[in-house]
Design an enzyme around this catalytic site. Structure first.
Site, PDB file in Angstrom:
ATOM      1  CB  THR A   1      -0.900  -0.008   1.250  1.00 51.31           C
ATOM      2  OG1 THR A   1      -1.691  -1.185   1.210  1.00 51.31           O
ATOM      3  CG2 THR A   1      -1.777   1.224   1.326  1.00 51.31           C
TER       4      THR A   1
ATOM      5  CB  ILE B   1      -1.017  -8.687  12.106  1.00 53.57           C
ATOM      6  CG1 ILE B   1      -0.848  -9.577  10.874  1.00 53.57           C
ATOM      7  CG2 ILE B   1      -2.460  -8.305  12.318  1.00 53.57           C
ATOM      8  CD1 ILE B   1      -1.420 -10.982  11.046  1.00 53.57           C
ATOM      9  CG  ASP B   2       2.610  -9.214   8.301  1.00 54.97           C
ATOM     10  OD1 ASP B   2       1.945 -10.006   8.979  1.00 54.97           O
ATOM     11  OD2 ASP B   2       2.493  -9.105   7.065  1.00 54.97           O
TER      12      ASP B   2
ATOM     13  N   GLY C   1       2.827 -13.422   9.618  1.00 52.24           N
ATOM     14  CA  GLY C   1       3.890 -12.413   9.667  1.00 52.24           C
ATOM     15  C   GLY C   1       4.583 -12.227   8.344  1.00 52.24           C
ATOM     16  CG  HIS C   2       4.448 -11.561   3.869  1.00 53.21           C
ATOM     17  ND1 HIS C   2       5.056 -10.559   3.145  1.00 53.21           N
ATOM     18  CD2 HIS C   2       4.052 -12.467   2.966  1.00 53.21           C
ATOM     19  CE1 HIS C   2       5.015 -10.839   1.865  1.00 53.21           C
ATOM     20  NE2 HIS C   2       4.402 -12.005   1.728  1.00 53.21           N
TER      21      HIS C   2
ATOM     22  CD  GLU D   1       2.414 -16.159   7.038  1.00 53.50           C
ATOM     23  OE1 GLU D   1       1.447 -16.872   6.736  1.00 53.50           O
ATOM     24  OE2 GLU D   1       2.399 -14.920   6.922  1.00 53.50           O
TER      25      GLU D   1
ATOM     26  NE  ARG E   1      -2.123 -34.990  16.858  1.00 48.29           N
ATOM     27  CZ  ARG E   1      -1.661 -36.219  16.653  1.00 48.29           C
ATOM     28  NH1 ARG E   1      -0.516 -36.389  16.027  1.00 48.29           N
ATOM     29  NH2 ARG E   1      -2.328 -37.277  17.066  1.00 48.29           N
TER      30      ARG E   1
HETATM   31  O1  F6P Z   1       0.108  -9.004   5.831  1.00 51.07           O
HETATM   32  C1  F6P Z   1      -0.799  -9.570   6.707  1.00 51.07           C
HETATM   33  C2  F6P Z   1      -0.941 -11.048   6.440  1.00 51.07           C
HETATM   34  O2  F6P Z   1      -1.887 -11.564   7.351  1.00 51.07           O
HETATM   35  C3  F6P Z   1       0.359 -11.854   6.503  1.00 51.07           C
HETATM   36  O3  F6P Z   1       0.744 -12.125   7.818  1.00 51.07           O
HETATM   37  C4  F6P Z   1      -0.019 -13.053   5.700  1.00 51.07           C
HETATM   38  O4  F6P Z   1       1.122 -13.644   5.129  1.00 51.07           O
HETATM   39  C5  F6P Z   1      -0.919 -12.486   4.634  1.00 51.07           C
HETATM   40  O5  F6P Z   1      -1.424 -11.267   5.137  1.00 51.07           O
HETATM   41  C6  F6P Z   1      -2.086 -13.358   4.249  1.00 51.07           C
HETATM   42  O6  F6P Z   1      -2.710 -12.781   3.153  1.00 51.07           O
HETATM   43  P1  F6P Z   1      -4.185 -13.062   2.650  1.00 51.07           P
HETATM   44  O7  F6P Z   1      -5.115 -12.344   3.569  1.00 51.07           O
HETATM   45  O8  F6P Z   1      -4.211 -12.507   1.288  1.00 51.07           O
HETATM   46  O9  F6P Z   1      -4.393 -14.545   2.718  1.00 51.07           O
END
Ligand code: F6P
Length: 358
Positions: free
Chosen positions: A115, A136-137, A180-181, A232, A276
């Site tokens: 953005t 949130i990242d 968290g991308h 992730e 798990r």
């Molecule tokens: O950027 C915020 C986020 O929630 C990341 O943590 C995550 O990787 C991504 O967006 C998920 O994206 P979407 O909502 O397009 O599945």
């Protein structure tokens, strides 16, 4: 004064609280000299001219409301200067047409990394812009914290807290995959806040052997379970050595829905333990903002409105040393803020005896 507002990219907690902060301040300080327009679904609404006049009532009772009353969408920055689907104009040209056609004096844009690249592009093309740091990242350059981050920490920590009892009952190893991308902020902070035993973040590539060792060590010391907070975006030490192209190909061929499942298989083979996987996913972005985010968005909202009143454009309102300051968009756009691998928080985690997976 005509102000257009939009929320863009993945949503998070606090978007409505931030919109409210900006709007209330503008209405209080400028009265009927200001008209606020809500642009629908982020840049999509700006491209397609989809917006409507808002009233002060629209911003009432939304301090604790999750999501965004304006809607949002992902509009990749790399598409902005290409011819649009109808092959007439670029998305950028269409946005400029909307801004000029309606005569917006300023756009208030709430968003994260992608953005901000587009916000900067608009600013470079003569549009007055003020932005607020959402995600949130927490990976936005120029600000120590973004709104949504604290609320997501609360949720991810609550998940890890709850996993403790079931992990204990069954003497299991659990992986909790945290969003968290490509940045590890959320995993690191939530993992530390909830007493995870191993924290794996993209900034510190992991070794399955090292994690297995940490699990074995806990078992030998009489602990019944281990909890791993895994980002992730986690990558292995082998993957860290790959070129971008090799990494992409390797991940495309990975027969797992996410990194945690691959790690679970690796660790099962090395430890012989039952593993798990729990993935809270988008739950981490949902619901009401926590009080810390309500406070932050209110402060950011006021600061953004005051920049507009001073006609000081081309800035993101940011947090630095617990103060709200304007940061030029050119300094923010296109830069990722990642966790310093030797920073104070990582060192604290190690001092507490946590494994960082390396
Ligand atoms: O950027 C915020 C986020 O929630 C990341 O943590 C995550 O990787 C991504 O967006 C998920 O994206 P979407 O909502 O397009 O599945």
């Amino acid at each position: 004064m005509k102000i257009g507002m939009l929320t863009s990219g993945g949503d998070c907690q606090g978007l409505n609280a931030a919109l409210r902060g900006v709007a209330k301040t503008l209405y209080n300080e400028l009265g009927n000299k200001v008209t606020i327009y809500g642009i629908r679904d982020g840049y999509r609404g700006l491209i397609e001219g989809d917006y409507h006049v808002m009233s002060p009532e629209d911003f009432s009772d939304i301090l604790t409301l999750g999501g965004t009353i304006l809607g949002t969408s992902r509009q990749p920055f790399k598409e902005m200067q290409k011819a649009d689907e109808d092959n007439t104009e670029t998305k950028l040209e269409k946005m400029l047409k909307t801004v000029r056609g309606e005569g917006f004096d300023c756009l208030v844009i709430l968003g994260g990394n992608g953005t901000h690249k587009t916000a900067n592009l608009l600013w470079q093309n003569g549009v007055n812009v003020v932005t607020l740091p959402k995600t949130i990242d927490n990976d936005l350059w120029g600000t120590e914290t973004t709104f949504g981050f604290q609320s997501a920490i609360d949720i991810a920590s609550t998940v890890i807290d709850s996993i403790h009892s079931t992990a204990f009952s069954h003497s299991r190893v659990f992986i909790v995959e945290v969003m968290g991308h490509k940045a590890g902020w959320l995993t690191l902070y939530a993992g530390l806040a909830s007493g995870a035993d191993v924290i794996v973040i993209p900034e510190i590539p992991y070794s399955a052997e090292a994690i297995a060792k940490a699990i074995d060590k806990r078992e030998q010391s009489g602990k019944r379970f281990s909890i791993l907070a895994v980002a992730e975006g986690a990558i292995s030490q082998q993957e860290a050595k790959m070129s971008k192209k090799e990494f992409k190909a390797a991940r495309e061929g990975m027969p797992y829905p996410s990194i945690s499942y691959r790690m679970a298989d690796e660790l099962k083979a090395l430890t012989g333990q039952e593993i798990r996987v729990t993935i809270p996913g988008h739950y981490q972005r949902g619901g009401a903002p926590c009080p810390a985010d309500r406070l932050l968005t209110s402060r950011l909202g006021v600061a953004a409105a005051q920049l507009i009143e001073q006609k000081k454009y081309g800035y993101m309102v940011a947090v630095q040393h617990d103060r709200i300051v304007p940061v030029p968009l050119a300094e923010v756009a296109g830069k990722l803020k990642t966790v310093p691998p030797d920073g104070e928080v990582v060192r604290a985690a190690r001092a507490l005896g946590l494994s960082m997976g390396d």
